[in-house]
Design an enzyme around this catalytic site. Sequence first.
Site, PDB file in Angstrom:
ATOM      1  N   ASP A   2       0.836  -1.195   0.000  1.00 55.38           N
ATOM      2  CA  ASP A   2       0.000   0.000   0.000  1.00 55.38           C
ATOM      3  C   ASP A   2       0.877   1.253   0.000  1.00 55.38           C
ATOM      4  O   ASP A   2       1.939   1.264   0.615  1.00 55.38           O
ATOM      5  CB  ASP A   2      -0.910  -0.014   1.244  1.00 55.38           C
ATOM      6  N   HIS A  19       2.540   3.385  -9.238  1.00 54.26           N
ATOM      7  CA  HIS A  19       2.343   1.950  -9.475  1.00 54.26           C
ATOM      8  C   HIS A  19       3.546   1.349 -10.204  1.00 54.26           C
ATOM      9  O   HIS A  19       3.943   0.222  -9.926  1.00 54.26           O
ATOM     10  CB  HIS A  19       1.052   1.710 -10.269  1.00 54.26           C
ATOM     11  N   LEU A 113      11.838 -20.089  -4.248  1.00 51.19           N
ATOM     12  CA  LEU A 113      10.810 -19.232  -3.635  1.00 51.19           C
ATOM     13  C   LEU A 113       9.509 -19.387  -4.417  1.00 51.19           C
ATOM     14  O   LEU A 113       9.515 -19.393  -5.649  1.00 51.19           O
ATOM     15  CB  LEU A 113      11.282 -17.768  -3.693  1.00 51.19           C
TER      16      LEU A 113
HETATM   17  C1  IPE Z   1      -1.361   0.106  -3.540  1.00 47.54           C
HETATM   18  O1  IPE Z   1      -1.161   1.486  -3.512  1.00 47.54           O
HETATM   19  C2  IPE Z   1      -1.459  -0.424  -4.955  1.00 47.54           C
HETATM   20  C3  IPE Z   1      -2.681  -1.193  -5.296  1.00 47.54           C
HETATM   21  C4  IPE Z   1      -3.699  -1.421  -4.534  1.00 47.54           C
HETATM   22  C5  IPE Z   1      -2.738  -1.707  -6.649  1.00 47.54           C
HETATM   23  P1  IPE Z   1      -2.372   2.499  -3.505  1.00 47.54           P
HETATM   24  O2  IPE Z   1      -2.766   2.759  -4.918  1.00 47.54           O
HETATM   25  O3  IPE Z   1      -3.475   1.990  -2.631  1.00 47.54           O
HETATM   26  O4  IPE Z   1      -1.709   3.794  -2.889  1.00 47.54           O
HETATM   27  P2  IPE Z   1      -2.347   4.880  -1.907  1.00 47.54           P
HETATM   28  O5  IPE Z   1      -2.965   4.144  -0.753  1.00 47.54           O
HETATM   29  O6  IPE Z   1      -3.353   5.657  -2.695  1.00 47.54           O
HETATM   30  O7  IPE Z   1      -1.177   5.712  -1.489  1.00 47.54           O
HETATM   31 MG    MG Z   2      -4.063   2.394  -0.680  1.00 49.01          MG
END
Ligand code: IPE
Ligand code: MG
Length: 235
Positions: A2, A19, A113
Site C-alpha cells: 500500500d 504503481h 521461492l
Molecule cells: C497500492 O497502492 C497499490 C494497489 C492497490 C494496486 P495504492 O494505490 O493503494 O496507494 P495509496 O494508498 O493511494 O497511497
Molecule cells: Mg491504498
Amino acid sequence: MDGNGRWAKHRHRPRAFGHRAGVQAVRKVIEACIRAKVEVLTLFAFSSENWSRPEGEVRHLMDLFLRALRKEARELAGNGVRLRFIGERSRFSPELRAAMAESESAALDVVRLTVNIAVNYGGRWDIVNAAQALARAALAGQIDPDAIDQASFEQHLSLAPLPEPDLFIRTGGEARISNFLLWHLAYTELYFTPVLWPDFDETAFLAALTEFARRERRFGKTSDQVSSKPEAAHV
Ligand code: IPE
Ligand code: MG
C-alpha cells in the site's frame, strides 16, 4: 502493498507513476526473500474491492500487470521463483489470464521461492469459495458434512497446500487487514509500517524480519511453555 498513490503524490506525479515504482519494489522484495531464504511470499496486488477505483487507474493497473508478467516471468522462473495466482480470474482479459496460466506452468529445475500473487482476491471470497466446494461435494455424496474439519476446509482455500503465513506486512501506514488472507492470518504475526510500498526496500524488509524474530509465538500457550529452555520443552 500500500502507498503507491501517496508516493507519487509526494512527487507531484500521477498515481500511475507510483504503481510503476511499486513494480520495482516487488522485484527488490523478491530478491530480498531469496537472500533471506524465505520460502513463500504472498503479495496482495489487486483486491476484489479495487475494481471500484477510477476506470483509468484500473486499466493502467491491468496493463502494468500484463507488461510486468510478460517481461519478468521468464527471468523469475530462471532464478527458481515459482509464480502462482490466487483470486477470481474470470474478470480479467483473456490475454492476462493466458499470461498468468503460462507463467504458472513454467517448468523449474529447483524452486527457491514460491510467489503467490493475489489478484481480484478477497479473504471472504476465498472462504465462501471453499464452503461452496464442500457443499457441492456433500450434495454429490462424496463427503460426509460431519467429517468436515478445519484441515479439510483449509484444503479448499486458494493458498493450499502451502502453509499459512508466519508474518504479515502492510506498508503505507494503515493498520488494517483489508480482506486479505482472513482464514490464514489467525496466528500470523502482524507488522504495520508507515513506509510507502515503492520505498519498501531490503532494509525495510529486514527490519520486519528482525521484529518478527523478536516476537514470541505462543499459539494460546503460556510463555513458559513455549520458551526454548530444555526443561520447558517437554511441558
Ligand atoms: C497500492 O497502492 C497499490 C494497489 C492497490 C494496486 P495504492 O494505490 O493503494 O496507494 P495509496 O494508498 O493511494 O497511497
Ligand atoms: Mg491504498
